[in-house]
Design a protein around this motif. Structure first.
Motif, PDB file in Angstrom:
ATOM      1  N   GLU A   1      -7.340  22.888  -0.544  1.00 24.82           N
ATOM      2  CA  GLU A   1      -8.434  23.316  -1.287  1.00 24.82           C
ATOM      3  C   GLU A   1      -9.480  23.804  -0.173  1.00 24.82           C
TER       4      GLU A   1
ATOM      5  N   TRP B   1     -17.104  30.513  -4.142  1.00 26.32           N
ATOM      6  CA  TRP B   1     -16.199  30.137  -4.826  1.00 26.32           C
ATOM      7  C   TRP B   1     -15.370  28.946  -4.234  1.00 26.32           C
ATOM      8  N   LYS B   2     -14.505  28.110  -5.204  1.00 22.71           N
ATOM      9  CA  LYS B   2     -13.744  27.099  -4.891  1.00 22.71           C
ATOM     10  C   LYS B   2     -12.495  27.634  -4.734  1.00 22.71           C
ATOM     11  N   ALA B   3     -11.971  27.453  -3.599  1.00 20.20           N
ATOM     12  CA  ALA B   3     -10.470  28.111  -3.472  1.00 20.20           C
ATOM     13  C   ALA B   3      -9.567  27.207  -3.162  1.00 20.20           C
TER      14      ALA B   3
ATOM     15  N   GLU C   1     -13.220  26.759   0.494  1.00 22.31           N
ATOM     16  CA  GLU C   1     -14.287  27.633  -0.087  1.00 22.31           C
ATOM     17  C   GLU C   1     -14.312  28.992   0.514  1.00 22.31           C
ATOM     18  N   TRP C   2     -14.850  29.904  -0.383  1.00 23.10           N
ATOM     19  CA  TRP C   2     -15.002  31.242   0.098  1.00 23.10           C
ATOM     20  C   TRP C   2     -16.398  31.554  -0.213  1.00 23.10           C
TER      21      TRP C   2
ATOM     22  N   TYR D   1     -10.228  30.067 -13.340  1.00 23.49           N
ATOM     23  CA  TYR D   1     -10.047  30.766 -12.030  1.00 23.49           C
ATOM     24  C   TYR D   1      -9.465  32.374 -12.367  1.00 23.49           C
TER      25      TYR D   1
ATOM     26  N   TYR E   1      -3.131  31.804  -3.844  1.00 17.67           N
ATOM     27  CA  TYR E   1      -4.331  31.171  -4.003  1.00 17.67           C
ATOM     28  C   TYR E   1      -5.115  31.714  -5.395  1.00 17.67           C
ATOM     29  N   LYS E   2      -5.991  30.951  -5.696  1.00 17.56           N
ATOM     30  CA  LYS E   2      -6.834  31.138  -6.962  1.00 17.56           C
ATOM     31  C   LYS E   2      -8.188  30.786  -6.633  1.00 17.56           C
ATOM     32  N   GLY E   3      -9.274  31.425  -7.253  1.00 13.84           N
ATOM     33  CA  GLY E   3     -10.802  31.188  -6.947  1.00 13.84           C
ATOM     34  C   GLY E   3     -11.482  30.689  -8.113  1.00 13.84           C
ATOM     35  N   LYS E   4     -12.242  29.807  -8.268  1.00 12.10           N
ATOM     36  CA  LYS E   4     -13.090  29.238  -9.126  1.00 12.10           C
ATOM     37  C   LYS E   4     -14.521  29.414  -8.673  1.00 12.10           C
TER      38      LYS E   4
END
Length: 251
Positions: free
Chosen positions: A177, A163-165, A179-180, A234, A246-249
């Motif tokens: 930014e 995930w892009k964080a 990564e997860w 997201y 935080y938000k994840g894509k």
């Protein structure tokens, strides 16, 4: 008390509705014995569907729906309970799946696109019977669970690409930014965190919730993320104890 067996095989249309999981009917929890003596799963009831599109249809994003299955003997069919949002064209009540079962799981499975055309697909059932993963090996992967099962959140997180964080400190005076990457380690889930802006990396244990996930960051604590099925860009959003957002894509 009779143990629930959460299992089934079906396939969802490539363009399932981009709406949240609704309240659902109580699922069946048994097998059926056919007149031939063969035993098959009883899929009757409602199933949460987690849908992940990938190239060349990645723009459709990750979203959820609810599929209602009816079954007679070894034959089953399902309808979607929610409309698809434009530009998708499937409507609530429209067909989403049909197939036949045998003692090994399924004999055949077909999904329905929004246009109503059936397409064959493949599926895998977990050993504990709590998760079904379906993939047309072209544009969509679907994970099915009974309502209220945190397995759907786990399936959402465990993307090999990660995930892009994006993060933003309280007040917005600093942001960055990273990564997860979530991984299953036996009975638990861990997250590998990379903060590209601060050039830090770490690994933390994860706690799954009914609608999201919690974990500590490399230098932050109690990050709580919730899954928003209506946000295709997201779908994971939340904040930490310090107020950092935080938000994840999905990558």
């Amino acid at each position: 008390m009779k143990t629930k067996i959460l299992i089934g095989v079906l396939c969802i249309a490539v363009v399932l509705a981009r709406t949240g999981v609704a309240g659902a009917q109580a699922p069946s929890a048994s097998k059926l014995q056919l007149p031939s003596g063969e035993t098959v799963w009883d899929l009757s009831g409602d199933w949460d569907a987690l849908v992940e599109h990938y190239a060349p249809f990645q723009a459709y994003g990750t979203h959820t729906n609810v599929i209602r299955i009816t079954q007679t003997g070894n034959a089953f069919s399902g309808i979607r309970l929610r409309d698809q949002l434009p530009p998708l064209i499937g409507r609530a009540g429209g067909p989403s799946v049909r197939g036949e079962l045998d003692q090994n799981g399924f004999k055949r499975v077909e999904m329905f696109a929004g246009s109503g055309s059936p397409v064959p697909c493949r599926g895998e059932i977990s050993e504990d019977g709590k998760k079904i993963v379906l993939d047309d090996k072209w544009m969509v992967k679907v994970t099915l669970t009974r309502p209220g099962d945190s397995d759907k959140i786990k399936a959402l997180l465990l993307r090999p690409a990660g995930w892009k964080a994006d993060w933003s400190l309280r007040g917005g005076y600093d942001k960055g930014e990273g990564e997860w990457i979530f991984e299953a380690r036996g009975d638990k889930v861990v997250v590998k965190i990379q903060n590209f802006t601060r050039r830090t990396t770490c690994e933390r244990d994860v706690t799954l919730t009914s609608d999201g996930v919690k974990f500590d960051g490399c230098y932050d604590v109690d990050i709580t993320l919730r899954f928003d099925p209506n946000d295709l860009d997201y779908p994971l959003k939340g904040k930490s104890l310090s107020g950092t957002e935080y938000k994840g894509k999905a990558k």
